[in-house]
Design an enzyme around this catalytic site. Structure first.
Site, PDB file in Angstrom:
ATOM      1  N   HIS A  66       0.912  -1.269   0.072  1.00 13.00           N
ATOM      2  CA  HIS A  66       0.048  -0.089  -0.052  1.00 13.00           C
ATOM      3  C   HIS A  66       0.891   1.258  -0.061  1.00 13.00           C
ATOM      4  O   HIS A  66       0.552   2.195  -0.781  1.00 13.00           O
ATOM      5  CB  HIS A  66      -0.747  -0.204   1.158  1.00 13.00           C
ATOM      6  CG  HIS A  66      -1.477   1.397   1.464  1.00 13.00           C
ATOM      7  ND1 HIS A  66      -2.309   1.742   0.719  1.00 13.00           N
ATOM      8  CD2 HIS A  66      -0.958   2.427   2.238  1.00 13.00           C
ATOM      9  CE1 HIS A  66      -2.823   3.113   1.049  1.00 13.00           C
ATOM     10  NE2 HIS A  66      -1.954   3.418   1.794  1.00 13.00           N
ATOM     11  N   SER A  95      -4.107   1.172  -4.314  1.00 19.04           N
ATOM     12  CA  SER A  95      -3.475  -0.286  -3.905  1.00 19.04           C
ATOM     13  C   SER A  95      -4.617  -1.416  -3.821  1.00 19.04           C
ATOM     14  O   SER A  95      -4.217  -2.325  -3.085  1.00 19.04           O
ATOM     15  CB  SER A  95      -2.671   0.160  -2.780  1.00 19.04           C
ATOM     16  OG  SER A  95      -3.605   0.441  -1.696  1.00 19.04           O
ATOM     17  N   HIS A 121       1.783   5.234  -2.578  1.00 18.79           N
ATOM     18  CA  HIS A 121       1.902   6.661  -2.423  1.00 18.79           C
ATOM     19  C   HIS A 121       3.237   7.114  -3.080  1.00 18.79           C
ATOM     20  O   HIS A 121       3.230   8.399  -3.369  1.00 18.79           O
ATOM     21  CB  HIS A 121       2.232   6.757  -0.906  1.00 18.79           C
ATOM     22  CG  HIS A 121       1.041   6.786   0.006  1.00 18.79           C
ATOM     23  ND1 HIS A 121       0.020   7.588   0.110  1.00 18.79           N
ATOM     24  CD2 HIS A 121       0.428   5.838   0.914  1.00 18.79           C
ATOM     25  CE1 HIS A 121      -0.952   7.585   1.053  1.00 18.79           C
ATOM     26  NE2 HIS A 121      -0.741   6.302   1.445  1.00 18.79           N
TER      27      HIS A 121
HETATM   28 CO    CO Z   1      -1.904   5.366   2.866  1.00 21.39          CO
END
Ligand code: CO
Ligand code: PHE
Length: 285
Positions: A130, A195, A135
């Site tokens: 994730h 994600s 990100h």
């Molecule tokens: Co996050």
């Protein structure tokens, strides 16, 4: 994802430094973990061209980290050159103030551990997949990168003003679950969506959730669900809008919102710019 929950944490916090960073210890990842990473990456990379914003798509293909769990040390020089950001390794979720301090200094904390194969479809806590897949690509966009730093500074201020709950909602509905209106239709830039195998198509195609135009005060007044798909998504027009709308001092906003009741996650208000009104039927994530 946001650093706002610090109970029952999975990671190993016994070897961290005072700023909660650890060594990634890349050689310790097993072949099975690299194989799981490849499966996770392949599923998401196949969905991204249709559902992600173009900034994310461009960055993901330039980075090309699908073959194995990436070495944070390898991405850092590229990130430094692009936007002066750095990735730092952490054991998992961080206390709010620690998280904000990292962002304010253009350091993005990435969890070192990977989920188990049983968690292929769903995980509540952020893991390295994730954090890195969701990100890191957008840290290469100059405007988004500046927004995230401003958010970190704003977090340190919100902490002092007792306004972390309101500010966390902004992170949730933008950095984690944000949508973006483009000439090719609605896309996403939210890491929590990017994600997730299920939520990536769901966020823009499903009839169930509301899709509403970005509205700063409305967002900071809105509760959110952490264990199901979102009932409402908010769409920006571009990262510049997000940066500019959040640039003014939030102190008067916090004062105004402090006396008001929160909106439920699925609520639609007459003042909202409604892109899609959802059915709000509940379904598990
Ligand atoms: Co996050
Ligand atoms: N302008 C905000 C404040 O004064 C800081 C901030 C910027 C918060 C960007 C979030 C995102 O608190």
């Amino acid at each position: 994802m946001t650093g706002e929950t610090t109970h029952n944490l999975r990671g190993d916090y016994s070897r961290m430094r005072p700023d909660y960073t650890v060594d990634q210890d890349w050689p310790a990842y097993t072949p099975q973990e690299h194989a799981l990473w490849r499966r996770l990456y392949e599923r998401q990379a196949a969905l991204v061209p249709k559902y992600a914003c173009r900034e994310f798509i461009a960055s993901l293909s330039a980075l090309d980290f699908g073959a194995a769990i990436p070495r944070f040390d390898a991405v850092n020089p590229r990130l430094a050159a692009a936007t002066r950001w750095q990735v730092v390794a952490v054991p998992g979720l961080l206390p709010d103030a620690v998280f904000f301090e990292h962002l304010a200094n253009r350091r993005f904390p990435v969890t070192v551990w990977l989920r188990t194969p049983e968690e292929f479809d769903y995980i509540v806590e952020p893991d390295v997949f994730h954090d890195f897949f969701g990100h890191v690509p957008l840290l290469f966009d100059p405007v988004f990168a500046d927004y995230l730093q401003a958010y970190g500074r704003g977090g340190l201020k919100a902490d002092a003003l007792g306004a972390i709950e309101m500010l966390s909602r902004l992170y949730w509905y933008t950095v984690e679950f944000g949508l973006i209106e483009t000439s090719e239709g609605l896309k996403t830039y939210g890491a929590g969506i990017l994600s997730s195998g299920g939520e990536l198509p769901h966020c823009v195609e499903s009839d169930e959730p509301n899709r509403i135009g970005f509205d700063l005060l409305r967002i900071m007044r809105t509760a959110y669900k952490i264990d199901s798909f979102q009932e409402t998504y908010f769409a920006i027009r571009d990262f510049r809008e997000l940066f500019e709308a959040t640039a003014p001092d939030f102190t008067p906003h916090y004062a105004k919102l402090a006396g008001l009741e929160s909106h439920a996650a699925g609520e639609v208000l007459s003042s909202n710019r409604v892109l899609h009104r959802g059915g709000n039927r509940q379904r598990p994530a």
